[in-house]
Design an enzyme around this catalytic site. Sequence first.
Site, mmCIF file in Angstrom:
data_model
loop_
_atom_site.group_PDB
_atom_site.id
_atom_site.type_symbol
_atom_site.label_atom_id
_atom_site.label_comp_id
_atom_site.label_asym_id
_atom_site.label_seq_id
_atom_site.Cartn_x
_atom_site.Cartn_y
_atom_site.Cartn_z
ATOM 1 C CB CYS A 154 -1.078 -0.051 1.308
ATOM 2 S SG CYS A 154 0.019 0.332 2.727
ATOM 3 C CG ASN A 155 3.739 1.800 2.405
ATOM 4 O OD1 ASN A 155 4.524 0.913 2.426
ATOM 5 N ND2 ASN A 155 3.266 1.917 3.651
ATOM 6 N NE ARG A 156 7.955 -0.801 1.065
ATOM 7 C CZ ARG A 156 8.752 0.177 1.548
ATOM 8 N NH1 ARG A 156 9.708 0.520 0.553
ATOM 9 N NH2 ARG A 156 8.664 0.589 2.520
ATOM 10 C CB SER A 200 6.317 0.293 6.970
ATOM 11 O OG SER A 200 6.434 -0.918 6.283
ATOM 12 C CD GLU A 208 3.547 -2.857 7.624
ATOM 13 O OE1 GLU A 208 2.717 -3.652 7.746
ATOM 14 O OE2 GLU A 208 4.206 -2.388 6.772
#
Length: 438
Positions: free
Chosen positions: A50-52, A109, A114
């Site tokens: 969701c972020n990379r 993250s 996480e």
Amino acid sequence: MSLLVLGLSHHHAPLDVLERVAFDTSAASELEAAALRGEHVREALVLSTCNRTEVYAEAVTFHGALAELTDAFAEHTGVDRALLHPYLYVHYEERGVAHAFSVSSGLDSMAIGEAQVLGQLRSALRRGQARHHVGPQLNTVLQRALRVGKRVHSETGIDAVSRSLVDAALAEAATEVDLTTASVLMLGAGGMGALAATAAKAAGVRELLIANRGSVRSHTLAERLGGEVVAWEDRQAALGRADVVISSTGARGLVVSTADLVQAQRGRESRALVVVDLALPRDVEPGAATVPGVRLLDLAHLGTLLGDAGHHPQVQAATDLVTAEVAEYLTMRSAETVAPTVSALRRRAEDVVAAELTRLARRLPDLDPAERDEVAKAVHRVVEKLLHAPTVRVKEFAEQGRGGSYARALHELFDLDPRDVSLVSAPVSLVLDPKEGP
């Protein structure tokens, strides 16, 4: 060949760019296959969270592999290289190893610490192995990264520090609505959806509604958490019932539009609606934030809520553990590189000893067996004493990063055939223990 990492992440790339380069499982495999069609990449793995979005590659040459990966990246995302270029980062060799270990540990993250990325990396690795896109080189470093990630979570206490995206979202939602009297609609019942639904239930929400395209997952999750299943085609009506909507579907298009929320707000009077979009690409149209009474929390906003986690001592402990693991891995890899040379040297010595003992047997056929045995032992002891120092020194040179020079010196001094060296497979223990005497 060497490890090369090319990617974009929340650190520098805006959300609208990240969602354009997000890959599902099928697209990730296609990009891996495209990368492997070039001359300069031997193994490839895509990790998209969701972020990379990152490509890990075993590169034959740095510049050639970088060009091939960048071209494949741009082609398969449909994003122009000029737009990608300011946000792309490259990690090579030692920095690539350090990055992989940091990612698996959750230290890179958006929500520091996480643990979900550990499972995502494991799934990506299994997929790459099944499609033969990952070979021995990437498998070794990424398996080690998984092990490091497990150590970080079990030994440093970072789990007590990390606030997940879901926790941050629920905490922010609680500033707008009373969760204990709230109805929460969960759109999506996959990994992140299940995590969000579980966290919402633990927060004590009054009602949990679950809508998913596949009914099996939604029913399974609802049964486990005591929630209510909403048919996917009825999700619009459920929007009107909800006080909090959490969406994480993995869809390639929008799931909730601005018009959907305008309609949902009719007849709610002043009742607030918090919409949390955990998906990449987005599930919720950005314009939803302009709808009166709607509070939209997307990944970019949640990222700002999680920005101070890196100051905790547990995070420093995790960073120290990762640093030590990187150093140990690089030392091991350097020693493994030289180990075949040392093994070839020992094999050469054994061949010389065997040839000389055979010659001795022909020249002295009447030698007493006991005497012959003593002669053989003496010759072997001499050879072991001569080879002991090179065997011990290999670890010292590996720790200093001079293993390659040492191997080349052995090649020259003992006239080792490169073909013999390439065919030798030697365990690391053969060259790592300096305590072993002759």
